[in-house]
Enzyme design. Structure first.
Site, short mmCIF file in Angstrom:
data_model
loop_
_atom_site.label_atom_id
_atom_site.label_comp_id
_atom_site.label_asym_id
_atom_site.label_seq_id
_atom_site.Cartn_x
_atom_site.Cartn_y
_atom_site.Cartn_z
CD GLU A 168 -2.43 1.19 2.81
OE1 GLU A 168 -2.96 2.25 3.20
OE2 GLU A 168 -2.46 0.13 3.47
CD GLU A 173 -3.54 7.64 5.23
OE1 GLU A 173 -4.58 7.05 5.58
OE2 GLU A 173 -2.43 7.40 5.71
#
Length: 337
Positions: A168, A173
């Site tokens: 990932e 974010e």
């Protein structure tokens, strides 16, 4: 005990039925993207987005096939812009979507290891403390899983081993107060779940990110993530920003990510990028930690309690994120006019 067994059996039966019944006829909202080279410029791709199957099941939409379901679940598109709403009609939606190749009904695999970059315009202005607008890559299979496959939003995986374990790369974010860029390499089921992130606030840049700051999150800006390689190995991941026609450095560079013999380290992350990874986009909040790992304490300016889902829902019911103008290709090719 018998009730639990009955419920488990019922859920298993439903899951089995859904796995063998593709979301036939589901209309995937169009979201054009661009693949770029330094020699040939940027070429528009015939892409769309598909909701993760769990997002559909959570809203009871498994049997519904129309594009209107996407709006009901917090997802709208307009031109090259995708908007994700956390709440719809005062109820949590928290959607997650993937980039789909409209021609093949497979997920788009972005191959980014060898001196490539990924850019996106973002609007985080309505994301308060505790909210997370996530733009990231997962090493999902292009065809998804089961007979429903990618067209049904199946096959999710990440380094937290949701679904199953896989590499990932958290490109972004963020909310209006804080941001992080975090690779999470995996070697088999051994994943770096904490990752090797770069957060400007945590690195001492207290005036870098936020409304009115160096990267002014009250306005739209471009996020550029560059993957530099040497000798076929990923050597660094660098973040730059563009706002009001001005390039902003200082977004951080990651040169290592743990031991290569453990979870794979930065070279392992590069190998996943070389094989191709699927773009995922989501909006969510965090009842357990209130997103403090992203935006509170040493990680950001948010105070305790600000990031609670109940506070967000009551104070910011319209919270949403906009991702637009998605481009990937050779370093230096995605932001040329």
């Amino acid at each position: 005990m018998s009730l639990r067994i009955t419920l488990v059996g019922l859920l298993a039966t439903l899951a089995s039925g859904l796995a063998t019944a593709p979301f036939a006829g589901e209309e995937h909202p169009v979201l054009p993207t661009w693949k770029c080279t330094t020699s040939g410029g940027c070429v528009q791709q015939n892409t769309s987005i598909v909701l993760d199957k769990d997002s559909k099941l959570a809203k009871g939409a498994a049997g519904s096939r129309s594009a209107a379901d996407y709006a009901a679940m917090g997802v709208t598109t307009s031109g090259n812009a995708l908007t994700l709403y956390h709440y719809v009609n005062s109820q949590p939606a928290s959607p997650r979507v993937y980039l789909l190749d409209s021609d093949t009904n497979k997920y788009v695999l972005m191959v980014l290891q060898d001196n490539q970059e990924l850019s996106v315009d973002v609007d985080l202005s309505s994301l308060p403390c505790g909210e997370n607008g996530a733009f990231y890559l997962s090493e999902m299979a292009a065809e998804g899983s089961g007979s429903a496959g990618a067209a049904g939003g199946y096959g999710y995986c990440d380094a937290q081993c949701q679904g199953f374990c896989c590499n990932e790369m958290d490109i972004l974010e963020a909310n209006s107060q804080a941001t992080a860029m975090t690779p999470h390499p995996c070697k088999g089921n051994s994943c770096d779940k904490a990752g090797c992130g770069y957060n400007p606030y945590a690195s001492g840049q207290r005036n870098f990110w936020g409304p009115g700051k160096t990267v002014d999150t009250s306005k739209v800006f471009t996020v550029v993530t560059q993957f530099a390689a040497s000798g076929g190995k990923l050597t660094s991941i660098t973040r730059k920003y563009i706002q009001n026609g001005r390039q902003i450095g200082g977004g951080g560079t990651i040169n290592n990510c743990g031991a290569e013999g453990g979870s794979g380290g930065l070279p392992g992350m590069g190998q996943a990028l070389g094989r191709g990874m699927v773009l995922a986009m989501s909006i969510w909040n965090d009842a357990a930690q209130q997103m403090s790992w992203l935006d509170a304490g040493s990680n950001g300016p948010c105070a305790s309690g600000q990031g609670s889902p109940s506070n967000i829902q009551s104070q910011h019911p319209d919270t949403h994120v906009v991702f637009s103008n998605i481009r990937w290709g050779d370093i230096g090719s995605t932001t040329k006019n």
